[in-house]
Write a protein that holds these residues in place. Sequence first.
Motif, PDB file in Angstrom:
ATOM      1  N   TYR A  36      -8.372   3.330   1.863  1.00 29.82           N
ATOM      2  CA  TYR A  36      -8.586   4.852   2.373  1.00 29.82           C
ATOM      3  C   TYR A  36     -10.232   5.156   2.621  1.00 29.82           C
ATOM      4  O   TYR A  36     -10.354   5.823   3.691  1.00 29.82           O
ATOM      5  N   ASP A  96       1.539   2.768  -3.284  1.00 31.71           N
ATOM      6  CA  ASP A  96       0.436   3.937  -3.836  1.00 31.71           C
ATOM      7  C   ASP A  96       1.102   5.383  -3.744  1.00 31.71           C
ATOM      8  O   ASP A  96       1.460   5.730  -2.526  1.00 31.71           O
ATOM      9  N   GLN A 147      -7.290  -5.529   4.050  1.00 26.05           N
ATOM     10  CA  GLN A 147      -6.427  -5.037   3.148  1.00 26.05           C
ATOM     11  C   GLN A 147      -5.301  -6.111   2.797  1.00 26.05           C
ATOM     12  O   GLN A 147      -5.071  -6.392   1.668  1.00 26.05           O
ATOM     13  N   ALA A 192      -6.036   0.298  -2.444  1.00 23.94           N
ATOM     14  CA  ALA A 192      -5.722   1.213  -1.800  1.00 23.94           C
ATOM     15  C   ALA A 192      -6.991   2.305  -1.607  1.00 23.94           C
ATOM     16  O   ALA A 192      -7.310   2.699  -0.513  1.00 23.94           O
ATOM     17  N   THR A 193      -7.600   2.369  -2.592  1.00 20.59           N
ATOM     18  CA  THR A 193      -8.988   3.425  -2.674  1.00 20.59           C
ATOM     19  C   THR A 193     -10.020   2.793  -1.607  1.00 20.59           C
ATOM     20  O   THR A 193     -10.554   3.665  -0.786  1.00 20.59           O
ATOM     21  N   GLN A 207      -3.973   0.292  -6.680  1.00 17.91           N
ATOM     22  CA  GLN A 207      -4.675   1.367  -6.438  1.00 17.91           C
ATOM     23  C   GLN A 207      -6.126   1.388  -6.232  1.00 17.91           C
ATOM     24  O   GLN A 207      -6.889   1.939  -5.463  1.00 17.91           O
ATOM     25  N   PHE A 228      -0.189   7.297  -0.500  1.00 23.23           N
ATOM     26  CA  PHE A 228      -0.129   6.704   0.775  1.00 23.23           C
ATOM     27  C   PHE A 228       0.414   7.689   1.964  1.00 23.23           C
ATOM     28  O   PHE A 228      -0.341   7.935   2.974  1.00 23.23           O
ATOM     29  N   LEU A 276       0.827  -1.145  -0.011  1.00 26.30           N
ATOM     30  CA  LEU A 276       0.107  -0.109   0.061  1.00 26.30           C
ATOM     31  C   LEU A 276       1.048   1.236   0.023  1.00 26.30           C
ATOM     32  O   LEU A 276       0.431   2.083  -0.542  1.00 26.30           O
ATOM     33  N   GLN A 277       1.899   1.069   0.498  1.00 24.74           N
ATOM     34  CA  GLN A 277       3.071   2.374   0.664  1.00 24.74           C
ATOM     35  C   GLN A 277       3.331   2.731  -0.744  1.00 24.74           C
ATOM     36  O   GLN A 277       3.919   3.972  -0.861  1.00 24.74           O
TER      37      GLN A 277
END
Length: 245
Positions: free
Chosen positions: A89, A26, A117, A85-86, A82, A29, A23-24
Amino acid sequence: MALSLALVLLLALGPVGPCGGCLQCDPNFSLRFASYAPHLSRKAWGLGVVPAAGRMLRGWAQDTLRGLQLGVPAEIPMMELQMIATKVYAKLDTLFQGKLYKPGALPEVLHSIFEEQVRMLRNAILESRVKCERHCGINQYKAINCETCNQTKPTCFGYNCESSEAWETALKGLYKYINDLGSQPQKWAVGLKQLPGFSHCTSTSPDNLNFTSIGKTLSQNWLNMMALKDLEGQVSSLQMLAPSC
């Protein structure tokens, strides 16, 4: 004042460079995770909850890599990363906006989001490799390495060849790929082991490989696949023979 606050938030969440964690990798992030820090101090989440939540946020990237526990390299297509990640978030935004607020529940909800995740990342990584292997012969796809955040091209070998001619071409492509790796000693050890079925190989160069034996083993796998192709649902459970290398 705003600049100082931003620096404090980024430092509070630890390193934001490409030190890994999926995830980092992205691009959003750092800013997204920095935006969660103020919420830890503005709301009374409960005794001992804020420090625990802060530790979880700071260790998110490294803990993600440890949680994946994959037998293949942690490489994921950027589009898949992504999308995940969306979703993460959105859940974190909802949590820190207080819509899921309950005294003392923050670490528990954070852990739940984290675990979901990890599952999504693991599935996306494995599904990408499976999709790659559904081709005939050597195939590659573009991805991001979760440990370095560098762009990579994972390589796989698929048995989905419809004719003996296509299969012979696939084998020739495999041999060429392996021989090309031999001209790049720094890539040999990693590149060969990343091929499905070759993870056990300890050969130091193509000269040490018995391509006749490898070809016979892989061809037997292909013949078994062809024989089972009409039996829907059983092909995926076929135990592939590992080539002697």
